[in-house]
Design an enzyme around this catalytic site. Structure first.
Site, mmCIF file in Angstrom:
data_model
loop_
_atom_site.group_PDB
_atom_site.id
_atom_site.type_symbol
_atom_site.label_atom_id
_atom_site.label_comp_id
_atom_site.label_asym_id
_atom_site.label_seq_id
_atom_site.Cartn_x
_atom_site.Cartn_y
_atom_site.Cartn_z
ATOM 1 N N LYS B 60 13.654 30.773 -29.793
ATOM 2 C CA LYS B 60 12.859 30.251 -31.040
ATOM 3 C C LYS B 60 13.648 28.995 -31.234
ATOM 4 C CE LYS B 60 12.370 32.131 -35.523
ATOM 5 N NZ LYS B 60 11.154 31.488 -35.506
ATOM 6 N N GLY B 87 8.628 29.582 -40.350
ATOM 7 C CA GLY B 87 9.642 28.460 -40.907
ATOM 8 C C GLY B 87 10.742 28.041 -40.246
ATOM 9 N N CYS B 146 4.541 22.699 -35.007
ATOM 10 C CA CYS B 146 4.485 23.708 -35.823
ATOM 11 C C CYS B 146 3.552 23.462 -37.001
ATOM 12 C CB CYS B 146 5.603 24.255 -36.445
ATOM 13 S SG CYS B 146 5.582 25.207 -37.861
#
Lengths: 259, 322
Positions: B60, B87, B146
């Site tokens: 991640k 997030g 993102c």
């Protein structure tokens, strides 16, 4: 996402409310819901009953405090049932449920199902003090016997649940064929170890910080398993093989903290 | 003539189907890479994904400081896909280093990093460079794309060509590890961004991230469902867009391309390779097909290739361009 109306709200203890919805849900004891409060957040809640669908909520944060404000007629939204629940095998004549704190709620649902399947069900529930005991009255109705322990001795036997569990596991007349536990992880660790010693099958409902509930985000990782998808109910032998079980948990960021 | 036919038949029988790959010199058992953001919080989680068939895995994305991420719901299902706004929750660089130290599996470990600007990216890269031996990581991936975190990725313009170049260059100056620039299907200019990232020292392009941002509104409550209200779309629904981006970038760069976006089956992975990808990123398939997704996808690739007589992945890469 499903939405139902609240039918009834009851106080279980100073901190816990039980919310009954005007719907039922096909689900197994031990499965959970992701309960959503729009604009506030979503949290995993264990299912305390399937018909009517019921959850018990401890007021511990911003989502649960919003849930505590719900009244009959309010809307409640949820996803689920999610995860894997408790598994009861055919042929088990007697089972023992061990609940600590708010962990008792899903065990009530299990007791109800087991008793209706003619399985003799015993329960031990423990809490810090008398006013934190929840579901005691309900458990009396769906178990053969329910024992209460409190750390301060204000109700039932003084001490933790292990006193009664230890006694019941060696009871000659009705030795439980399996043990089901839900509560603080240290308690479940003790239960799991004792069951291992007595070679009694044991299942635990475990908890980790959950975000997606879908087995995707990885937040609730427990030794390479997703608690939300592979659990929350785990076989005690599998749990004992995970070195972080009973030792540490992750927070919302994924950082480790001691239990 | 007969002789040649016989030789070909012998070759068909003897030469085994090989779908292994090399990622910057490290062997992968298949071309499937776990995309960042899926099950990448814990080392044990990535070990289990590798055990379950992934050719390589990605952590991640990590930032300098710990981040709790967006409020839940962070991932919801939608038609043919998932919508997510996690997030960038992560315990920060030091937490991640202690988590992933001692990666022992053969499958390459890719560490994904995210920063507010090129300075933060460079700082993270420098820390990883110092710890690359103990981490045993194969590459650094730059999360430039993102679509749902303020101050990062698309919302900070990092997937734009100039920014992608600047960040890649800053990271290159701090590390000798291979760099994968992860670009976005959500903003125009991905081909130019790929070219500039290559020029700045990127070793590969990961063409694909979630697409968006998008939104779902729960009509019973009249509110957006995601905690952040909007999020990135992933899953089969976005695959045609990812395939097109890979197709365009394949012509524009000389470094390998990882095709990420909606690869759910072996056929999808083959489509990605025909577009020009040397590797396929896999993310949402873990939801749609369970933890066994990688094995299933690999099995389908093998079956498809075997039936048509393909022996090597390189025979598929970029064929749609011929």
């Amino acid at each position: 996402m499903q939405t139902a109306r609240v039918a009834k709200v009851a106080n279980e203890s100073s901190k816990v409310k039980t919310i009954e919805l005007d719907t039922r849900l096909v689900c197994e004891p031990g499965q959970f819901l992701m309960v959503w409060v729009p604009g506030v957040g979503e949290r995993p809640m264990s299912i305390a009953n399937n018909d009517p669908l019921t959850i018990s909520v401890a007021n511990v944060g911003k989502v649960s405090s919003e849930l505590h404000r719900l009244k009959p007629g309010s809307l409640l939204s949820f996803r689920g049932p999610l995860g894997k629940g408790f598994r009861v095998q055919d042929g088990w004549k007697c089972i023992l449920l061990v609940g600590g704190g708010y962990g008792v709620a899903p065990l009530y649902f299990l007791a109800k199902m087991a008793t209706s399947n003619n399985i003799e069900t015993l329960a031990v529930v423990g809490a810090r003090t008398a006013k934190d005991i929840v579901y005691e009255d309900k458990l009396y109705l769906v178990t053969a016997e329910t024992f209460v322990t409190t750390d301060d001795g204000s109700k039932g036997a003084k001490g933790n649940v292990m006193v009664d569990v230890g006694r019941l596991l060696i009871d000659k007349k009705r030795k439980p064929a399996a043990v089901f536990a839900c509560g603080p992880e240290r308690m479940m660790l003790a239960v799991a170890r004792l069951c291992l010693k007595h070679e009694i099958p044991c299942q635990l409902s475990l908890e980790r910080y959950m975000k997606c509930g879908l087995g995707v985000c990885g937040s609730c990782d427990l030794g390479g398993k997703s608690v939300c998808r592979d659990g929350p109910v785990f076989d005690a032998l599998d749990a004992l093989a995970i070195k972080e079980f009973g030792e540490w948990k992750r927070d919302a960021s994924g950082a480790r903290n001691r239990i | 003539m007969t002789f040649i036919m016989v030789e070909m038949e012998i070759q068909m029988v003897i030469m085994p189907l090989d779908i292994s790959r090399k990622l910057f010199g490290k062997r992968m058992k298949n071309p499937l890479i776990l995309a960042s953001g899926v099950l990448g919080v814990a080392k044990a989680g990535l070990e289990s994904v590798a055990e379950n068939g992934a050719g390589a895995v990605t952590t991640k994305s990590l930032s300098l400081e710990p981040r709790r991420g967006h409020e839940s719901p962070v991932i919801i299902e939608t038609e043919c896909g998932l919508l997510n706004a996690v997030g960038y929750s992560n315990p920060g660089i030091e937490g991640v280093i202690s988590e992933f130290t001692g990666w022992k599996r053969d499958e390459p470990l890719i560490v994904s990093i995210v920063g507010k600007d090129e300075k933060e990216f460079a700082q993270l890269a420098a820390r990883l460079e110092q710890n690359k031996k103990t981490l045993n990581c194969t590459a650094i991936e730059l999360a430039l794309s993102c679509p749902h975190t303020p101050g990062y990725g698309v919302m900070a313009g990092q997937a734009d060509p100039k920014a992608a170049e600047k960040i890649t260059r800053a990271v290159r100056s701090e590390t000798r590890l291979p760099i994968i620039a992860k670009l976005s299907p959500s903003v125009p200019g991905e081909v130019e961004a790929a070219k500039l990232a290559e020029r700045a020292g990127a070793s590969a392009i990961n063409m694909g991230n979630s697409l968006g941002p998008g939104m779902r509104i729960d009509i019973n409550r009249g509110r957006p469902v995601l905690g952040f209200r909007m999020g990135g779309m992933s899953g089969p629904a976005i695959r045609p867009i990812a395939v097109r981006c890979v197709y365009d970038i394949y012509d524009a760069v000389n470094i390998p391309v990882i095709g990420t976006g909606g690869v759910n089956t072996g056929q999808d992975a083959i489509e990605m390779m025909m577009a020009g990808a040397s590797f396929a990123g896999v993310g949402s398939a873990v939801y749609f097909r369970g933890p066994g997704a990688f094995r299933k996808i690999e099995g389908e690739m093998r079956a498809w290739m075997k039936e048509r007589g393909y022996k090597r992945l390189d025979d598929l890469v970029g064929v749609a361009h011929e």
